[in-house]
Design a protein around this motif. Sequence first.
Motif, PDB file in Angstrom:
ATOM      1  N   PHE A  12       0.816  -1.202   0.000  1.00 17.76           N
ATOM      2  CA  PHE A  12       0.000   0.000   0.000  1.00 17.76           C
ATOM      3  C   PHE A  12       0.856   1.261   0.000  1.00 17.76           C
ATOM      4  O   PHE A  12       1.869   1.350   0.694  1.00 17.76           O
ATOM      5  CB  PHE A  12      -0.939  -0.001   1.210  1.00 17.76           C
ATOM      6  CG  PHE A  12      -2.033  -1.025   1.113  1.00 17.76           C
ATOM      7  CD1 PHE A  12      -3.113  -0.811   0.265  1.00 17.76           C
ATOM      8  CD2 PHE A  12      -1.982  -2.195   1.848  1.00 17.76           C
ATOM      9  CE1 PHE A  12      -4.121  -1.762   0.150  1.00 17.76           C
ATOM     10  CE2 PHE A  12      -2.980  -3.143   1.746  1.00 17.76           C
ATOM     11  CZ  PHE A  12      -4.053  -2.927   0.896  1.00 17.76           C
ATOM     12  N   HIS A  13       0.413   2.241  -0.775  1.00 20.70           N
ATOM     13  CA  HIS A  13       1.062   3.549  -0.859  1.00 20.70           C
ATOM     14  C   HIS A  13       0.076   4.466  -1.569  1.00 20.70           C
ATOM     15  O   HIS A  13      -1.063   4.051  -1.895  1.00 20.70           O
ATOM     16  CB  HIS A  13       2.390   3.462  -1.616  1.00 20.70           C
ATOM     17  CG  HIS A  13       2.309   2.707  -2.897  1.00 20.70           C
ATOM     18  ND1 HIS A  13       1.806   3.248  -4.071  1.00 20.70           N
ATOM     19  CD2 HIS A  13       2.617   1.415  -3.189  1.00 20.70           C
ATOM     20  CE1 HIS A  13       1.833   2.353  -5.026  1.00 20.70           C
ATOM     21  NE2 HIS A  13       2.312   1.214  -4.528  1.00 20.70           N
ATOM     22  N   ALA A  14       0.475   5.717  -1.791  1.00 18.92           N
ATOM     23  CA  ALA A  14      -0.455   6.677  -2.385  1.00 18.92           C
ATOM     24  C   ALA A  14      -0.947   6.231  -3.752  1.00 18.92           C
ATOM     25  O   ALA A  14      -2.052   6.583  -4.171  1.00 18.92           O
ATOM     26  CB  ALA A  14       0.209   8.054  -2.478  1.00 18.92           C
ATOM     27  N   THR A  17      -4.140   2.410  -2.890  1.00 18.32           N
ATOM     28  CA  THR A  17      -4.708   2.682  -1.582  1.00 18.32           C
ATOM     29  C   THR A  17      -5.576   1.533  -1.090  1.00 18.32           C
ATOM     30  O   THR A  17      -5.827   0.558  -1.815  1.00 18.32           O
ATOM     31  CB  THR A  17      -5.548   3.961  -1.633  1.00 18.32           C
ATOM     32  OG1 THR A  17      -6.705   3.706  -2.457  1.00 18.32           O
ATOM     33  CG2 THR A  17      -4.743   5.131  -2.213  1.00 18.32           C
ATOM     34  N   LEU A  18      -6.074   1.688   0.119  1.00 21.28           N
ATOM     35  CA  LEU A  18      -6.980   0.688   0.676  1.00 21.28           C
ATOM     36  C   LEU A  18      -8.254   0.581  -0.146  1.00 21.28           C
ATOM     37  O   LEU A  18      -8.817  -0.512  -0.307  1.00 21.28           O
ATOM     38  CB  LEU A  18      -7.305   1.047   2.127  1.00 21.28           C
ATOM     39  CG  LEU A  18      -6.113   0.989   3.095  1.00 21.28           C
ATOM     40  CD1 LEU A  18      -6.449   1.710   4.394  1.00 21.28           C
ATOM     41  CD2 LEU A  18      -5.703  -0.451   3.386  1.00 21.28           C
ATOM     42  N   ASP A  19      -8.713   1.691  -0.697  1.00 22.54           N
ATOM     43  CA  ASP A  19      -9.894   1.640  -1.563  1.00 22.54           C
ATOM     44  C   ASP A  19      -9.595   0.933  -2.879  1.00 22.54           C
ATOM     45  O   ASP A  19     -10.470   0.276  -3.456  1.00 22.54           O
ATOM     46  CB  ASP A  19     -10.415   3.059  -1.827  1.00 22.54           C
ATOM     47  CG  ASP A  19     -11.264   3.577  -0.665  1.00 22.54           C
ATOM     48  OD1 ASP A  19     -12.083   2.804  -0.139  1.00 22.54           O
ATOM     49  OD2 ASP A  19     -11.097   4.745  -0.274  1.00 22.54           O
ATOM     50  N   ASP A  68     -11.284   5.142   7.595  1.00 18.79           N
ATOM     51  CA  ASP A  68     -12.545   4.909   6.887  1.00 18.79           C
ATOM     52  C   ASP A  68     -12.341   3.935   5.727  1.00 18.79           C
ATOM     53  O   ASP A  68     -13.161   3.046   5.489  1.00 18.79           O
ATOM     54  CB  ASP A  68     -13.107   6.233   6.373  1.00 18.79           C
ATOM     55  CG  ASP A  68     -13.658   7.109   7.494  1.00 18.79           C
ATOM     56  OD1 ASP A  68     -13.879   6.577   8.600  1.00 18.79           O
ATOM     57  OD2 ASP A  68     -13.847   8.319   7.272  1.00 18.79           O
ATOM     58  N   ALA A  69     -11.249   4.126   4.992  1.00 20.34           N
ATOM     59  CA  ALA A  69     -10.965   3.221   3.874  1.00 20.34           C
ATOM     60  C   ALA A  69     -10.663   1.814   4.381  1.00 20.34           C
ATOM     61  O   ALA A  69     -11.036   0.817   3.742  1.00 20.34           O
ATOM     62  CB  ALA A  69      -9.802   3.754   3.050  1.00 20.34           C
ATOM     63  N   LEU A  70      -9.965   1.725   5.515  1.00 20.49           N
ATOM     64  CA  LEU A  70      -9.695   0.405   6.084  1.00 20.49           C
ATOM     65  C   LEU A  70     -10.997  -0.313   6.405  1.00 20.49           C
ATOM     66  O   LEU A  70     -11.152  -1.507   6.118  1.00 20.49           O
ATOM     67  CB  LEU A  70      -8.840   0.543   7.347  1.00 20.49           C
ATOM     68  CG  LEU A  70      -8.595  -0.758   8.114  1.00 20.49           C
ATOM     69  CD1 LEU A  70      -7.802  -1.751   7.278  1.00 20.49           C
ATOM     70  CD2 LEU A  70      -7.870  -0.488   9.432  1.00 20.49           C
TER      71      LEU A  70
END
Length: 877
Positions: A12-14, A17-19, A68-70
């Motif tokens: 994960f990185h910019a 993302t989690l989304d 929130d994305a998590l």
Amino acid sequence: MSPPRSLARLQFHAGFTLDDAVDVVPYYASLGISHLYASPILRARAGSTHGYDVVDCHAINPEIGGEDALRRLVARLREHGMGLVLDIVPNHMGVGVENAWWMDVLRHGRESRYAGYFDIDWTPADPLLRSRLLLPILGAGYDETLRAGHLRIEHRRGEWVLRVYDDRLPLSPASVASLGEYAAATHDPSTDEGRGALHALIEKQHYRLAFWKLASDMVNYRRFFDINELAGLRIERTAVFEDTHRTIFRLYAEGLIDGVRCDHVDGLADPRRYCRQLRHRLERLRTQRPPGAPRDAAYLVVEKILAHDESLRLDWRTDGTTGYEFMDHVSAVLHDEAGETPLTGLWRGLTGDSADFGSQAVQARRQILVDSFESELDRTARALFAAARADVATRDVSLAAIRRVLVELLVHFPVYRTYAGGAGRDAWDDAVFARAVEGALRTTRLEDADLLHLVARWLGGEAPRSLPPGPVRRARERAMAIFQQATSPVAAKAVEDTAGYRYGRLLSRNEVGVDAAHLAMSAEEFHARCAERAETLPNNLLATATHDHKRGEDLRARLAVLSEEAARWVVTVERWRSRHADLRQRAEGRMAPSAGDELMLYQMLVGAWPLDLAPDDQDGVERFASRIAAWQRKALREAKRWTRWTSPNEPYEDACEDFLRALLSGDTAAELAAFANHIAAPGAANGLAQTVLRLTTPGVPDLYQGTDYWDFSLVDPDNRRPVDFAARAASLERDHAPADLLATWRTGEVKQAVVARLLRLRASSPGLFAKGDYRPLETKGPAAGHVLAFLREYKGERLLVAVARHTAGWLGGEATPSIAARFWAGTTLTLPEGAWNDAFGAGSLNGGEVPVEALFGSLTLAVRTLHRGQAGRIAPR
């Protein structure tokens, strides 16, 4: 859901993302993955591409979507019956202006509430650092930086701060109490008077600014390896443990994560205590998990590099390691030991270097201690010196003598670390020290031999608990802890990041967790390792690719073919060396590339040559050349021979890149492609065998992002390139059988088909894979040595696995990785009676003495199942 059936690692990185992960959950669910395995997700330094530089332990990284994305990701995972395992970083934090704890230490020094969080030596030998923290952040010497105006004070958000380039550092409250509104003028570095006032103010701080190159000599905080921006934490302190893990524990208690992978456990003062403490806390939190969240024990694995004959301590209460040792074993069993002599001869003949990998590692350790770990060496020597001074019987031992024997002990230390505690060393650690002392005695001054034995006794040879409470015991315990934390970074930098880039006999064996001195492993030893894992750590992670690997799993599998084609490779390299002599240049007094660098380059070119790249595709060749050039520059600097990160020799590096590009712009490109194609099919057979073994031997398979297709990635950042999930989802949807994809095997879909069918098989028979017995299966006949086979059994369910190995003599130059039946003539396996169903879609096969060609069909692998009631129980081992 615990332990996981299988993991899929995502970085994960910019840029991912989690989304973004939410969108790929359905793909991994369809593939058969039970848990995603996330890189660190706590708030890291801005722009971090890996997450291991955490600056805030209490927040989910906003660059990857925040909490929130998590929650959105976990909700999607739960919809598909999946879980989440999280990579955590207990050893260190990223430091700098983004880390509020670190800034508080800079502001308040030893009085900061966080001063005890970081592993800082507040009483170093240097009087200028007493009660101060060295900050090696200047681009030049302190005076030069001051005169250039890069240091100045400014009033910002209601307080005075020190501006260092574009960063702002806090000033101690006492030092700014008398500053007036015109302080920025009175402390102007452009005038002699202002510069003197500014210097005086800086001298009052709890930190000392220094040129970044001084870090290795002077830094007084424990670093992660030799990275100045990563400072060690004192996790052994309960308050630090609880605070740094607060969010991790909350996520687990709320049912958002189902397990953890602990990074660099060897960096901790007491890994055993940490792992047991972590297990205990997770167990206590289990009852708090909400309805719907799995209540099984949390999955807990640790990143640990094991020596060839080392095992993970079972009393740590973990599920195992992250699987580097499996990556070693499965690679070694696919190499041919017959290639050792010619490949070694080629390396030595071209380079003139007779040192084996072990000797290279010793030389690298000696260099690394001087180049990168002088401050850590000094800290450890002073801790031992304090132990000597604490006891009247050894008060006359000098610091210089201790330092001499310590250097030799570290240089010859054969493993990453030992784990001595109050009870001293166990039998394994005693054997390790015996080997270290034996090696050190060969290079230690005769006058220091007795001291060497004495130091070995202080470092756990004599149990601290056998001593009465007091200064001697405390000094011994401190010296032992500091020494054990020092050995692992020295080993990592010397073995993985130096010797591994110097010794180029066969680069498929230069990998994280691998001893490159061992070229191959027998089938018997591989079976023994698997059986042992089934008995001791059946939930150990099984990895063949990671975010840390030096070469992709299928690149290594292809290079392994050179151990079978050694004679052909030797002749080819010698021809290329002669032909390309005019392409080499003299740079900084030496020829570039050196013989060793050239040989390693040839290996990488034929090993990584893309399966779909034609040598006359100029754009494609240029893209490939740029990737190899990036690898080459990094490899040259990591080797630290003719150039290095701290002082790049750009003329040498540029000459090496010119050589590379000249190779790929001429007729040689066609020859390189031809050789790559010659070993491509047997390399693919190795890659499929490696995949099958990871998914069927005892343990939990880890699928690194993108490796469901062929993986010819290079060292990071190349191995973290974006993954084309859309293409993978489309090919998975087509759901072709592996045999039907042989004609188009170069796309990688055949590998995905194997992965998908075996993951689904794991899902349908979880007990068989999690708890099944492991029994080697004997092959008979003329090609018996080319088959690796075993049986697994659990409560009436049986699994047969067989893979072909050492296939270059049959597949070299072939269009597809499919072995003609004639090569298996007369070779058989004896299976228990019953109808064995093919996991890859072919028909069933009756037990008894089975011809290998019938077992494999058009493939180079076979996985078959026999279920309860279809036959009698397999005979016990």
